[in-house]
Design an enzyme around this catalytic site. Structure first.
Site, PDB file in Angstrom:
ATOM      1  N   ALA A  66       0.870  -1.177   0.000  1.00 41.43           N
ATOM      2  CA  ALA A  66       0.000   0.000   0.000  1.00 41.43           C
ATOM      3  C   ALA A  66       0.907   1.228   0.000  1.00 41.43           C
ATOM      4  O   ALA A  66       2.047   1.164   0.472  1.00 41.43           O
ATOM      5  CB  ALA A  66      -0.878  -0.019   1.245  1.00 41.43           C
ATOM      6  N   GLY A 109       0.678  -4.950   0.972  1.00 45.26           N
ATOM      7  CA  GLY A 109      -0.483  -4.995   0.091  1.00 45.26           C
ATOM      8  C   GLY A 109      -0.182  -5.663  -1.247  1.00 45.26           C
ATOM      9  O   GLY A 109      -1.086  -6.204  -1.891  1.00 45.26           O
ATOM     10  N   GLU A 112      -0.524  -9.262  -0.574  1.00 43.33           N
ATOM     11  CA  GLU A 112      -1.958  -9.513  -0.359  1.00 43.33           C
ATOM     12  C   GLU A 112      -2.722  -9.506  -1.681  1.00 43.33           C
ATOM     13  O   GLU A 112      -3.614 -10.321  -1.900  1.00 43.33           O
ATOM     14  CB  GLU A 112      -2.517  -8.464   0.599  1.00 43.33           C
ATOM     15  CG  GLU A 112      -1.924  -8.606   1.994  1.00 43.33           C
ATOM     16  CD  GLU A 112      -2.293  -7.436   2.903  1.00 43.33           C
ATOM     17  OE1 GLU A 112      -1.861  -6.301   2.618  1.00 43.33           O
ATOM     18  OE2 GLU A 112      -3.020  -7.654   3.879  1.00 43.33           O
ATOM     19  N   GLU A 132       4.307  -5.039   7.329  1.00 44.27           N
ATOM     20  CA  GLU A 132       3.502  -4.002   7.988  1.00 44.27           C
ATOM     21  C   GLU A 132       3.929  -3.748   9.429  1.00 44.27           C
ATOM     22  O   GLU A 132       3.938  -2.613   9.899  1.00 44.27           O
ATOM     23  CB  GLU A 132       2.010  -4.382   7.955  1.00 44.27           C
ATOM     24  CG  GLU A 132       1.342  -4.230   6.596  1.00 44.27           C
ATOM     25  CD  GLU A 132       1.461  -5.451   5.709  1.00 44.27           C
ATOM     26  OE1 GLU A 132       2.302  -6.357   5.992  1.00 44.27           O
ATOM     27  OE2 GLU A 132       0.715  -5.522   4.709  1.00 44.27           O
TER      28      GLU A 132
END
Ligand code: CAA
Length: 258
Positions: A66, A109, A112, A132
């Site tokens: 992200a 992300g 993911e 993270e």
């Protein structure tokens, strides 16, 4: 063909290819890139000429997570209240098979996103991780849920709690990745596998994906019941009659996708 700012789209035969294109930020997933990935995938979902989709990034990065710069100053009420991390629900409701072709980093992300796809193929230099925790947060797009289903509790916990990365070969050994290829061959190999999937009867491929995904989400008994009902419903398709007739006549089937 729709134009997107953050992805390139291309169709080869019955394969739709979405290439992430934010090279300067290693394909960090900001809202613009996420929207474009979802919209491009939805466009291929709606195109009857497409039977399978490939998502890929660059040689250096599938996606480095992200976008940290976009998130850094969020307040709780912005993160929670705007529900701004829900967009990928659009991608996970795509019914056509999706292959992630991962070269370089698939972190946070990015890892993911790869796990939201149906098959992950990796180039030899790919790296996977959920860093993270090193940023003071936990995964937010399914990392704690999907990783454990792919590699089991102990290995998932190790990655989520340390932020340590694993390479392509380790990811393959652990079951996160289906197959590893030399980096320069990866996208062509992914397209070849997608083309094989795309050459099948489309409604049957959709059912195969839906039934297999049921194993992810429910109990064994429910999954087997759903599978059996879908198997029965295959017999309502012209393609079932064609597929079995072609077998008996020793010829290749000609699917009408009906
Ligand atoms: N967000 C925003 N920008 C990022 C980014 C990210 N996740 N990852 C890389 N970039 C940017 C860098 O800031 C840098 O930009 P500038 O040139 O403007 O400084 C550019 O991409 C190139 O990156 P590096 O110079 O850092 O390249 P490197 O080769 O030295 O390192 C890397 C590569 C190891 C991937 C490193 O960039 C890195 O650690 N990135 C962050 C990885 C990460 O922590 N991801 C998790 C994000 S949180 C998340 O994803 C939450 C969630 O679950 C929803």
């Amino acid at each position: 063909n729709a134009k997107f700012d953050n992805v390139l789209v291309e169709r080869r035969e019955r394969v739709g290819i979405v290439t992430f294109n934010r090279p300067k930020a290693l394909n960090a997933l900001n809202s613009g890139l996420i929207q474009d990935i979802c919209s491009a995938a939805e466009a291929f979902e709606g195109d009857p000429e497409v039977g399978a989709i490939v998502l890929t990034g660059s040689d250096r990065a599938f996606a480095a997570g992200a976008d940290i710069k976009e998130m850094a100053s969020l307040t709780f009420s912005e993160a929670y209240g705007e529900n701004r991390f829900k967009e990928f629900a659009r991608l996970t409701s795509i019914r056509k098979p999706i292959i992630a072709a991962v070269n370089g980093y698939a972190l946070g992300g990015g890892c993911e996103l790869a796990m939201m796809c149906d098959i992950i193929l990796a180039g030899e230099k790919a790296m996977f991780g959920q860093p993270e925790i090193t940023l003071g947060v936990i995964p937010g797009w399914g990392g704690t849920q999907r990783l454990i289903r792919a590699v089991g509790k102990s290995k998932a916990m190790e990655m989520v709690l340390t932020g340590n990365q694993i390479d392509a070969h380790q990811a393959e050994r652990e079951g996160l990745v289906a197959r590893v290829y030399p980096a320069e061959e990866l996208v062509d190999q992914a397209v070849a596998i997608a083309a094989k999937i795309g050459s099948m009867s489309l409604p049957v491929a959709l059912m195969a994906k839906e039934a297999t995904n049921a194993a992810y989400e429910g109990t064994l008994a429910e999954g087997c019941r759903l599978e059996r009902r879908m198997f029965h419903s295959c017999f309502a398709l012209d393609d079932q009659k064609e597929g079995m007739a072609a077998f008996a006549e020793k010829r290749a089937p000609k699917w009408t996708h009906k």
